[in-house]
Design a protein around this motif. Sequence first.
Motif, short mmCIF file in Angstrom:
data_model
loop_
_atom_site.label_atom_id
_atom_site.label_comp_id
_atom_site.label_asym_id
_atom_site.label_seq_id
_atom_site.Cartn_x
_atom_site.Cartn_y
_atom_site.Cartn_z
N ARG A 190 -9.29 -9.82 7.98
CA ARG A 190 -9.62 -10.98 7.12
C ARG A 190 -8.88 -10.89 5.80
O ARG A 190 -8.28 -11.86 5.33
N ALA A 191 -8.90 -9.71 5.17
CA ALA A 191 -8.31 -9.56 3.83
C ALA A 191 -6.78 -9.74 3.86
O ALA A 191 -6.21 -10.35 2.96
N ILE A 192 -6.13 -9.22 4.90
CA ILE A 192 -4.66 -9.34 4.92
C ILE A 192 -4.24 -10.78 5.25
O ILE A 192 -3.24 -11.27 4.74
N ALA A 203 3.70 -3.73 12.97
CA ALA A 203 2.30 -4.03 12.62
C ALA A 203 1.94 -3.54 11.22
O ALA A 203 2.34 -2.45 10.81
N CYS A 204 1.16 -4.37 10.53
CA CYS A 204 0.55 -3.98 9.25
C CYS A 204 -0.87 -3.50 9.52
O CYS A 204 -1.37 -2.59 8.85
N ILE A 205 -1.55 -4.14 10.46
CA ILE A 205 -2.84 -3.64 10.97
C ILE A 205 -2.53 -3.18 12.39
O ILE A 205 -2.10 -3.98 13.23
N LYS A 206 -2.71 -1.90 12.65
CA LYS A 206 -2.19 -1.29 13.88
C LYS A 206 -3.10 -1.48 15.08
O LYS A 206 -4.33 -1.40 14.96
N LYS A 245 4.62 -2.66 -5.81
CA LYS A 245 5.95 -3.26 -5.62
C LYS A 245 6.52 -3.03 -4.23
O LYS A 245 7.56 -3.58 -3.88
N ALA A 246 5.87 -2.17 -3.44
CA ALA A 246 6.36 -1.86 -2.09
C ALA A 246 5.21 -1.34 -1.26
O ALA A 246 4.22 -0.84 -1.79
N ALA A 247 5.35 -1.46 0.06
CA ALA A 247 4.34 -0.93 0.99
C ALA A 247 5.05 -0.25 2.14
O ALA A 247 5.96 -0.82 2.73
N THR A 275 -1.84 -2.74 4.00
CA THR A 275 -0.84 -2.24 4.95
C THR A 275 -0.75 -0.71 4.88
O THR A 275 -0.74 -0.02 5.91
N MET A 276 -0.68 -0.17 3.67
CA MET A 276 -0.56 1.29 3.53
C MET A 276 -1.83 2.00 4.00
O MET A 276 -1.77 3.02 4.68
#
Length: 351
Positions: free
Chosen positions: A236-238, A16-19, A301-303, A254-255
């Motif tokens: 919504r934003a992701i 998950a990016c949004i948990k 450049k990374a998450a 995500t972070m």
Amino acid sequence: MSKYFQATASAPVNIACIKYWGKRDTKLILPTNSSLSVTLSQDHLRSTTTSRADPSFTEDTIWLNGKLDEIKPGGRLSTCIDAMRRAREEVEDADPKAEKFSQCKVHICSYNNFPTAAGLASSASGFAALVYSLAKLYQLPASPKDLSIIARQGSGSACRSLFGGFVAWREGTAPDGSDSFAEQVAPEIAWSDMHALICVVSDDKKGTSSTAGMQRTVETSTLFEQRKAVVPGRMRAITEAIHKRDFDQFAEITMKDSNSFHAVALDTDPPIFYLNDVSRAIIAIVTEYNRVSLDAGGKRKAAYTFDAGPNAVIYAPKENIKEIVEMIVEYFPQESFKDTFALFGKEDVRG
Ligand code: 2P0
């Protein structure tokens, strides 16, 4: 020998990016917020499940990784098996020519090709593969969305593993859970440049299970209300970031959401610690890597993201993965990691 029916299905882990963290209904497994994940597409982290119905079987039985497990009446496994059996009964009632085997007991064998319950989402791939294999066994006309509603009742995050690519689990509002399902936001090919690197910091079983930990958060964390208020905007934003293939925006959200989840875990009484020193060092490395790029007028450049355990998942465009692996190898003695994999995207890009 009696005639038997058998089917095998496999499902991957999703990250998950949004948990998802918290339930408003613990029996139906209805979440307190929507969530969004990426289903990993290579073969490293999968559950494969074979289900067989045979008139000679005397009880429903399951083996997990070769070990007999209990199917508790009214428990999550029996909820999923019963729901699938009822769906087969409906097929048999509607079609007099359909083979009648819904009342046969089933034997189920499930195998994970990765450590179980180490914060690598084994329940997600496990219940998704279970429900999918029963759907094949029973030859059901069910859609992945219908199956996601059943898999959700096995383990919340499992509903997302029935789809590939970028997947949202809608929290829904209906008390019976009929609108709390998963759906694909974008297929993997819509953003084929996106890769995920899994850094297995530890494959020990985690200290606090997600199921127990999340309800303790709901009951005791004051920060949790604040988290619930910000998640809809992040969803919504992701989604917009995924559709635009805007990695910078994807990475920022995500972070932030990983940090917000670990903050409410820490705000729980007693507190829950999932990250360890290696996890925190990975956060520092990715933050510094992004800072150098941002300071030079570039983009993130990374998450990083962390689930209910210390293992890191690093999302990055393919071109950055080799550099990230080199950085991690440089900063950490190799014994800090059990393994690293690049799992999303078609190629192994470890270099
Ligand atoms: C997620 N996790 O969204 C979050 C992030 C862990 C941290 O979904 O009680 O094993 O079976 O519904 O699905 C873990 O929760 O919990 C989880 P149950 P589940 O991936």
